[in-house]
Design a protein around this motif. Structure first.
Motif, PDB file in Angstrom:
ATOM      1  N   THR A 258      45.004   2.555  41.279  1.00 58.74           N
ATOM      2  CA  THR A 258      46.243   3.202  40.855  1.00 58.74           C
ATOM      3  C   THR A 258      47.349   2.161  40.768  1.00 58.74           C
ATOM      4  OG1 THR A 258      47.679   5.129  41.254  1.00 58.74           O
ATOM      5  CG2 THR A 258      47.123   3.777  43.173  1.00 58.74           C
ATOM      6  N   HIS A 259      48.481   2.548  40.155  1.00 59.33           N
ATOM      7  CA  HIS A 259      49.693   1.734  40.221  1.00 59.33           C
ATOM      8  C   HIS A 259      50.388   2.009  41.553  1.00 59.33           C
ATOM      9  CE1 HIS A 259      49.156   2.399  35.812  1.00 59.33           C
ATOM     10  NE2 HIS A 259      49.598   1.151  35.721  1.00 59.33           N
ATOM     11  N   LEU A 260      50.944   0.969  42.155  1.00 58.86           N
ATOM     12  CA  LEU A 260      51.661   1.185  43.416  1.00 58.86           C
ATOM     13  C   LEU A 260      52.688   0.082  43.643  1.00 58.86           C
ATOM     14  CD1 LEU A 260      51.293   3.389  45.735  1.00 58.86           C
ATOM     15  CD2 LEU A 260      50.535   1.458  47.100  1.00 58.86           C
ATOM     16  N   ALA A 261      53.857   0.491  44.157  1.00 56.72           N
ATOM     17  CA  ALA A 261      54.939  -0.441  44.519  1.00 56.72           C
ATOM     18  C   ALA A 261      55.298  -1.344  43.353  1.00 56.72           C
ATOM     19  CB  ALA A 261      54.537  -1.262  45.745  1.00 56.72           C
ATOM     20  N   GLU A 262      55.315  -0.752  42.150  1.00 56.13           N
ATOM     21  CA  GLU A 262      55.529  -1.535  40.931  1.00 56.13           C
ATOM     22  C   GLU A 262      56.992  -1.826  40.663  1.00 56.13           C
ATOM     23  OE1 GLU A 262      54.477  -1.215  36.138  1.00 56.13           O
ATOM     24  OE2 GLU A 262      53.820   0.345  37.513  1.00 56.13           O
ATOM     25  N   ASP A 263      57.864  -0.881  41.008  1.00 59.55           N
ATOM     26  CA  ASP A 263      59.253  -0.963  40.579  1.00 59.55           C
ATOM     27  C   ASP A 263      60.133  -0.329  41.647  1.00 59.55           C
ATOM     28  OD1 ASP A 263      61.046  -1.290  37.935  1.00 59.55           O
ATOM     29  OD2 ASP A 263      61.597   0.585  38.923  1.00 59.55           O
ATOM     30  N   ILE A 264      61.366  -0.796  41.758  1.00 61.27           N
ATOM     31  CA  ILE A 264      62.271  -0.257  42.765  1.00 61.27           C
ATOM     32  C   ILE A 264      62.523   1.234  42.550  1.00 61.27           C
ATOM     33  CG2 ILE A 264      64.420  -0.750  41.544  1.00 61.27           C
ATOM     34  CD1 ILE A 264      63.719  -1.367  45.290  1.00 61.27           C
ATOM     35  N   GLY A 265      62.422   1.681  41.281  1.00 64.14           N
ATOM     36  CA  GLY A 265      62.571   3.097  40.996  1.00 64.14           C
ATOM     37  C   GLY A 265      61.470   3.936  41.619  1.00 64.14           C
ATOM     38  N   GLU A 266      60.294   3.341  41.791  1.00 65.52           N
ATOM     39  CA  GLU A 266      59.188   4.045  42.442  1.00 65.52           C
ATOM     40  C   GLU A 266      59.489   4.273  43.921  1.00 65.52           C
ATOM     41  OE1 GLU A 266      54.531   3.180  43.561  1.00 65.52           O
ATOM     42  OE2 GLU A 266      55.324   2.312  41.714  1.00 65.52           O
ATOM     43  N   ASP A 267      60.118   3.290  44.564  1.00 66.66           N
ATOM     44  CA  ASP A 267      60.536   3.472  45.960  1.00 66.66           C
ATOM     45  C   ASP A 267      61.464   4.685  46.072  1.00 66.66           C
ATOM     46  OD1 ASP A 267      59.146   1.186  46.524  1.00 66.66           O
ATOM     47  OD2 ASP A 267      60.893  -0.049  46.977  1.00 66.66           O
ATOM     48  N   ASP A 268      62.453   4.733  45.185  1.00 66.36           N
ATOM     49  CA  ASP A 268      63.414   5.836  45.227  1.00 66.36           C
ATOM     50  C   ASP A 268      62.725   7.171  44.989  1.00 66.36           C
ATOM     51  OD1 ASP A 268      65.352   3.882  45.596  1.00 66.36           O
ATOM     52  OD2 ASP A 268      65.945   3.839  43.473  1.00 66.36           O
ATOM     53  N   PHE A 269      61.812   7.213  44.017  1.00 64.12           N
ATOM     54  CA  PHE A 269      61.100   8.457  43.704  1.00 64.12           C
ATOM     55  C   PHE A 269      60.294   8.941  44.905  1.00 64.12           C
ATOM     56  CE2 PHE A 269      57.363  10.785  42.358  1.00 64.12           C
ATOM     57  CZ  PHE A 269      57.851  11.696  41.440  1.00 64.12           C
ATOM     58  N   CYS A 270      59.540   8.034  45.530  1.00 64.22           N
ATOM     59  CA  CYS A 270      58.684   8.428  46.647  1.00 64.22           C
ATOM     60  C   CYS A 270      59.503   8.870  47.857  1.00 64.22           C
ATOM     61  CB  CYS A 270      57.747   7.283  47.024  1.00 64.22           C
ATOM     62  SG  CYS A 270      56.426   6.997  45.825  1.00 64.22           S
ATOM     63  N   LEU A 271      60.602   8.179  48.122  1.00 66.01           N
ATOM     64  CA  LEU A 271      61.448   8.585  49.246  1.00 66.01           C
ATOM     65  C   LEU A 271      62.056   9.959  49.002  1.00 66.01           C
ATOM     66  CD1 LEU A 271      63.179   5.164  49.988  1.00 66.01           C
ATOM     67  CD2 LEU A 271      61.712   6.444  51.565  1.00 66.01           C
ATOM     68  N   GLU A 272      62.495  10.201  47.769  1.00 68.17           N
ATOM     69  CA  GLU A 272      63.121  11.482  47.453  1.00 68.17           C
ATOM     70  C   GLU A 272      62.096  12.611  47.400  1.00 68.17           C
ATOM     71  OE1 GLU A 272      65.568  13.532  43.747  1.00 68.17           O
ATOM     72  OE2 GLU A 272      65.580  11.350  43.980  1.00 68.17           O
ATOM     73  N   THR A 273      60.900  12.323  46.851  1.00 66.22           N
ATOM     74  CA  THR A 273      59.912  13.376  46.622  1.00 66.22           C
ATOM     75  C   THR A 273      59.023  13.627  47.832  1.00 66.22           C
ATOM     76  OG1 THR A 273      59.877  12.726  44.283  1.00 66.22           O
ATOM     77  CG2 THR A 273      58.075  14.137  45.056  1.00 66.22           C
ATOM     78  N   PHE A 274      58.590  12.541  48.499  1.00 65.30           N
ATOM     79  CA  PHE A 274      57.614  12.663  49.582  1.00 65.30           C
ATOM     80  C   PHE A 274      58.197  12.341  50.957  1.00 65.30           C
ATOM     81  CE2 PHE A 274      55.212  10.891  45.831  1.00 65.30           C
ATOM     82  CZ  PHE A 274      54.701  12.110  45.406  1.00 65.30           C
ATOM     83  N   GLY A 275      59.407  11.789  50.981  1.00 62.90           N
ATOM     84  CA  GLY A 275      59.998  11.405  52.250  1.00 62.90           C
ATOM     85  C   GLY A 275      59.373  10.160  52.845  1.00 62.90           C
ATOM     86  N   MET A 276      58.747   9.339  52.010  1.00 59.85           N
ATOM     87  CA  MET A 276      58.105   8.109  52.498  1.00 59.85           C
ATOM     88  C   MET A 276      58.022   7.101  51.366  1.00 59.85           C
ATOM     89  SD  MET A 276      54.159   9.511  52.869  1.00 59.85           S
ATOM     90  CE  MET A 276      54.588  11.151  53.447  1.00 59.85           C
ATOM     91  N   ARG A 277      57.844   5.829  51.725  1.00 55.49           N
ATOM     92  CA  ARG A 277      57.710   4.766  50.743  1.00 55.49           C
ATOM     93  C   ARG A 277      56.313   4.803  50.112  1.00 55.49           C
ATOM     94  NH1 ARG A 277      60.739   0.319  50.429  1.00 55.49           N
ATOM     95  NH2 ARG A 277      58.931  -1.090  50.482  1.00 55.49           N
ATOM     96  N   PRO A 278      56.128   4.117  48.965  1.00 57.17           N
ATOM     97  CA  PRO A 278      54.852   4.209  48.259  1.00 57.17           C
ATOM     98  C   PRO A 278      53.628   3.836  49.099  1.00 57.17           C
ATOM     99  CG  PRO A 278      56.500   3.282  46.804  1.00 57.17           C
ATOM    100  CD  PRO A 278      57.152   3.420  48.152  1.00 57.17           C
ATOM    101  N   VAL A 279      53.691   2.775  49.901  1.00 61.32           N
ATOM    102  CA  VAL A 279      52.520   2.380  50.689  1.00 61.32           C
ATOM    103  C   VAL A 279      52.225   3.417  51.774  1.00 61.32           C
ATOM    104  CG1 VAL A 279      51.553   0.613  52.232  1.00 61.32           C
ATOM    105  CG2 VAL A 279      52.796  -0.078  50.159  1.00 61.32           C
ATOM    106  N   ASP A 280      53.264   4.014  52.364  1.00 59.29           N
ATOM    107  CA  ASP A 280      53.049   5.097  53.321  1.00 59.29           C
ATOM    108  C   ASP A 280      52.361   6.280  52.644  1.00 59.29           C
ATOM    109  OD1 ASP A 280      54.370   3.768  55.449  1.00 59.29           O
ATOM    110  OD2 ASP A 280      56.312   4.397  54.663  1.00 59.29           O
ATOM    111  N   TYR A 281      52.817   6.609  51.443  1.00 55.68           N
ATOM    112  CA  TYR A 281      52.223   7.716  50.690  1.00 55.68           C
ATOM    113  C   TYR A 281      50.764   7.420  50.362  1.00 55.68           C
ATOM    114  CZ  TYR A 281      51.590  11.108  46.909  1.00 55.68           C
ATOM    115  OH  TYR A 281      51.134  12.117  46.101  1.00 55.68           O
ATOM    116  N   PHE A 282      50.484   6.198  49.953  1.00 56.77           N
ATOM    117  CA  PHE A 282      49.136   5.727  49.656  1.00 56.77           C
ATOM    118  C   PHE A 282      48.210   5.981  50.855  1.00 56.77           C
ATOM    119  CE2 PHE A 282      46.238   1.951  49.451  1.00 56.77           C
ATOM    120  CZ  PHE A 282      45.747   2.072  48.161  1.00 56.77           C
TER     121      PHE A 282
END
Length: 458
Positions: free
Chosen positions: A233-257
């Motif tokens: 999968t794609h992961l930790a690609e862009d700073i916008g992804e950090d913002d999305f994961c924090l807002e949507t899942f309450g965690m950073r991309p690697v935590d979500y992974f």
């Protein structure tokens, strides 16, 4: 009798565990496997075919660990390059919604041919756009790879969250979780070959945290374990992804992974530009691989990936050309060179004395790429019993005048250079810089027709 003998090289870089380099060396292939590597004067006396590698560097075939082959239909599409990653995707999704089997086959043939000309013998692909009624796109790609004779690792990509669900893609490009899982299992049963000499292996690849559901991410990890296939999968690609994961899942991309059950050596991820030091350590502990895509990262402004830190932590870091709608060029040599230059820039900014070398970039393009794909010891090295996949690189002419001290540094610091010969399982796919497969001009005509029609849709 030996089937193929590559002899008289200026240097053979075996990329084995000892990083053996043999001046004037040779490589023999029999039955599709490397049957010998040695010094000049010790080569087999009889060979059905001999390739003269005078003034050439001989390496294992390069391994592309991340691509979107269909995107060469929208190469250098100007309207998509005026914003960040999310803007780029929103612009291109409506065009990619026109994919069908002919488009998938044609773009795969052209993309894999381009890779072969750049010394690539094994490529992955991440096809995650599956419009309704498009047909069996993955099988079409596999057919193209077979027609060219290259080793292929397609991944069954997927998107399940459309714009109405809080994702990025339009409704026409997403599928339900049940359809995705069923199609994933069908493709593995139809095409996946786990044997050591396999030409086709299938992995499962939900697109990204912002385009699939948590339930699909989790169920895909469980399915991959049951079927014993890899995850991508794609992961930790862009700073916008950090913002999305924090807002949507309450965690950073690697935590979500990790939360979705992906934190293991079964997985490899694309880009990984934005991990913090603790996340890098976790990826290393898990043995999760990373496909570093330097050209795409630069074009989309994603940042300088922490390649040195990832490798130091034990993360296998391979190279990926990424899709030709972002990287635009499908050249593994270009990615290796850009990886070296970006890492040297980052090393210099950090004040490191030992800057990144061409040998480290070659490791990423060969041995580390094999580890990402779960094929360490099978591909990415020239050792007895490994697959007979070889790239022969010319080091002559104006571009290399004066570059005598180190053939590997010359290979990546001079140039640009394409492979003189690309060999897969002992068979020449590229010979004297030309594709052996017939029909290139017709494929280019077909590609242009499909591309023009796709880009006319706005």
């Amino acid at each position: 009798m030996t089937d193929l003998l590559v002899r008289n090289a200026r240097l053979v870089a075996a990329m084995d565990a000892q990083r053996t380099e043999i001046a004037g060396g040779w490589v023999a292939v029999t039955g599709g496997l490397v049957s010998g590597v040695g010094l000049s004067g010790t080569e087999p006396a009889d060979a059905a075919r001999t390739v003269d590698a005078a003034d050439c560097l001989v390496t294992p075939g390069l391994i592309n660990t991340h691509h979107h082959l269909y995107q060469n239909l929208t190469r250098a599409f100007r309207p998509a390059l005026e914003g960040n990653l999310f803007d780029w995707l929103r612009t291109l999704y409506p065009l990619w919604a026109r994919l069908d089997e002919e488009a998938a086959y044609t773009s795969a043939w052209i993309g894999l041919a381009e890779l072969a000309l750049s010394g690539c013998t094994t490529s992955t692909d991440h096809l995650y756009v599956h419009p309704a009624g498009a047909g069996d796109l993955i099988s079409a790609e596999i057919a193209a790879a077979a027609d060219l004779g290259v080793r292929f690792h397609p991944t069954r990509g997927s998107m399940s969250l459309s714009e109405k669900d809080g994702g990025l893609p339009p409704d026409s490009t997403v599928q339900t979780d049940d359809v995705i899982l069923a199609e994933s299992e069908r493709l593995v049963a139809a095409h996946h070959d786990p044997s050591p000499t396999s030409m086709v292996r299938v992995a499962l690849a939900p697109c990204s945290p912002f385009s699939v559901s948590t339930e699909l991410m989790t169920a895909t990890a469980e399915l991959a374990k049951r079927l014993d296939v890899r995850l991508h999968t794609h992961l930790a690609e862009d700073i916008g992804e950090d913002d999305f994961c924090l807002e949507t899942f309450g965690m950073r991309p690697v935590d979500y992974f990790e939360h979705c059950g992906w934190g293991s050596d079964r997985s490899w991820i694309a880009h990984c530009v934005q991990p913090d030091p603790a996340e890098i350590s976790r990826l290393g502990r898990w043995g999760t691989g990373v496909a570093h895509c330097p050209s795409s990262n630069m074009i989309l402004g994603a940042g300088l990936a922490p390649v040195r830190e990832l490798r130091t932590a034990g993360v296998p870091v391979g190279l990926g050309v990424d899709g030709s709608a972002s990287a635009d060029s499908g050249s593994m040599w270009t990615e290796a060179r850009n990886a070296m230059l970006m890492a040297r820039l980052r090393d210099g900014q950090a004040g490191r004395a030992g800057l990144f070398s061409a040998r480290e970039a070659l490791e990423m393009a060969t041995r580390d790429g094999a580890a990402c794909l779960g094929r360490a010891g099978e591909i990415g090295e020239l050792t007895v019993g490994a697959c007979g996949d070889i790239a022969v690189w010319p080091l002559d002419g104006i571009a290399f005048a004066g570059a005598w001290s180190d053939p590997i540094e010359a290979w990546l610091r001079c140039g640009p250079v394409s492979a003189r010969h690309t060999i897969v399982a002992g068979r020449l796919v590229v010979s004297d810089g030309e594709l052996r497969a017939a029909g290139t001009e017709q494929m280019l005509r077909d590609h242009r027709r499909i591309s023009v029609a796709m880009q006319s849709v706005r």
